[in-house]
Design a protein around this motif. Structure first.
Motif, PDB file in Angstrom:
ATOM      1  N   ILE A  24     -16.936  52.171  33.886  1.00 22.26           N
ATOM      2  CA  ILE A  24     -15.730  51.891  33.105  1.00 22.26           C
ATOM      3  C   ILE A  24     -16.156  51.200  31.817  1.00 22.26           C
ATOM      4  O   ILE A  24     -16.871  50.211  31.847  1.00 22.26           O
ATOM      5  CB  ILE A  24     -14.750  50.979  33.874  1.00 22.26           C
ATOM      6  CG1 ILE A  24     -14.370  51.591  35.226  1.00 22.26           C
ATOM      7  CG2 ILE A  24     -13.508  50.673  33.027  1.00 22.26           C
ATOM      8  CD1 ILE A  24     -13.553  52.847  35.146  1.00 22.26           C
ATOM      9  N   LEU A  71     -17.782  46.189  29.031  1.00 23.91           N
ATOM     10  CA  LEU A  71     -16.434  46.672  29.283  1.00 23.91           C
ATOM     11  C   LEU A  71     -15.508  45.941  28.319  1.00 23.91           C
ATOM     12  O   LEU A  71     -15.583  44.724  28.187  1.00 23.91           O
ATOM     13  CB  LEU A  71     -16.024  46.363  30.732  1.00 23.91           C
ATOM     14  CG  LEU A  71     -14.629  46.843  31.109  1.00 23.91           C
ATOM     15  CD1 LEU A  71     -14.629  47.401  32.514  1.00 23.91           C
ATOM     16  CD2 LEU A  71     -13.607  45.736  30.990  1.00 23.91           C
ATOM     17  N   ILE A  92      -7.690  54.204  30.131  1.00 23.54           N
ATOM     18  CA  ILE A  92      -9.005  53.777  30.609  1.00 23.54           C
ATOM     19  C   ILE A  92     -10.065  54.470  29.772  1.00 23.54           C
ATOM     20  O   ILE A  92      -9.965  55.652  29.468  1.00 23.54           O
ATOM     21  CB  ILE A  92      -9.184  54.107  32.104  1.00 23.54           C
ATOM     22  CG1 ILE A  92      -8.138  53.340  32.921  1.00 23.54           C
ATOM     23  CG2 ILE A  92     -10.606  53.772  32.572  1.00 23.54           C
ATOM     24  CD1 ILE A  92      -8.126  53.674  34.386  1.00 23.54           C
ATOM     25  N   TYR A  94     -13.812  55.562  29.953  1.00 26.94           N
ATOM     26  CA  TYR A  94     -14.894  55.792  30.900  1.00 26.94           C
ATOM     27  C   TYR A  94     -16.200  55.926  30.139  1.00 26.94           C
ATOM     28  O   TYR A  94     -16.285  56.663  29.153  1.00 26.94           O
ATOM     29  CB  TYR A  94     -14.664  57.074  31.703  1.00 26.94           C
ATOM     30  CG  TYR A  94     -13.538  56.965  32.694  1.00 26.94           C
ATOM     31  CD1 TYR A  94     -13.720  56.325  33.916  1.00 26.94           C
ATOM     32  CD2 TYR A  94     -12.296  57.512  32.416  1.00 26.94           C
ATOM     33  CE1 TYR A  94     -12.681  56.231  34.828  1.00 26.94           C
ATOM     34  CE2 TYR A  94     -11.256  57.418  33.333  1.00 26.94           C
ATOM     35  CZ  TYR A  94     -11.464  56.783  34.520  1.00 26.94           C
ATOM     36  OH  TYR A  94     -10.434  56.686  35.430  1.00 26.94           O
TER      37      TYR A  94
END
Length: 143
Positions: A24, A71, A92, A94
Motif C-alpha cells: 500500500i 505510505l 487507495i 497501491y
C-alpha cells in the motif's frame, strides 16, 4: 550436473519482475474540512503533516531490509477532482512493480485505464477504475 554447479545456480538470487501490487502506497479520503482534519490528527494522534499536506509512514521491506517504503495518508476536500470519475470518498494508492507490464495486462483484461503512465522524480503513476467504480492509483517508486 555436478554438485558445485548446482550450488552456483541456486546461489544466484532470483529477481521478481512479475507485474503486481507489492504494498500500500497511500490512503486518501474525502473530508469536509481537510485543514481541520489534519490538525486534529496532528494534535490527537501525533501525525506529522509534511509539505505536501500528507503524513508519511516509513517501513522496511522484510525481504529487502535496505529498502525503505513509504505510505502516504492525506485527506482531500469534498469534490476534489483528484478522485474523479469515482463517486467514492476514498482512494487507495497501491505500490506496484513493473508498471508498464501491469498496465498492459490490465488493458488485456478490459480494465478502465484513466490516464497515461506519468513519471516524476519519485516514481511512476497511473490511475485505473476497479469493478466497483473505485478509482485506484498505482505507483511504482523510483529505486
Amino acid at each position: 550436473m555436478d554438485e558445485s554447479k548446482k550450488q552456483t545456480v541456486s546461489a544466484i538470487p532470483s529477481v521478481d519482475t512479475m507485474p503486481k501490487v507489492t504494498g500500500i502506497g497511500g490512503i486518501f479520503f474525502i473530508s469536509d474540512n481537510p485543514k481541520e482534519t489534519k490538525e486534529w490528527y496532528a494534535k490527537n494522534l501525533g501525525l506529522d503533516i509534511n509539505a505536501w499536506g500528507s503524513a508519511s509512514f516509513e517501513s522496511r521491506n522484510v525481504n529487502k531490509p535496505e529498502e525503505v517504503n513509504s505510505l502516504q495518508w492525506k485527506p482531500f476536500k469534498k469534490g476534489d477532482d483528484y478522485f474523479a470519475p469515482s463517486k467514492k470518498e476514498f482512494m487507495i494508492n497501491y505500490q506496484v512493480q513493473n508498471i508498464e507490464a501491469l498496465v498492459a495486462k490490465l488493458k488485456e483484461n478490459g480494465v478502465t485505464i484513466l490516464d497515461e503512465i506519468a513519471s516524476y522524480d519519485y516514481g511512476k503513476f497511473v490511475h485505473i477504475m476497479d469493478s466497483e467504480g473505485n478509482k485506484i492509483e498505482l505507483w511504482e517508486p523510483k529505486l
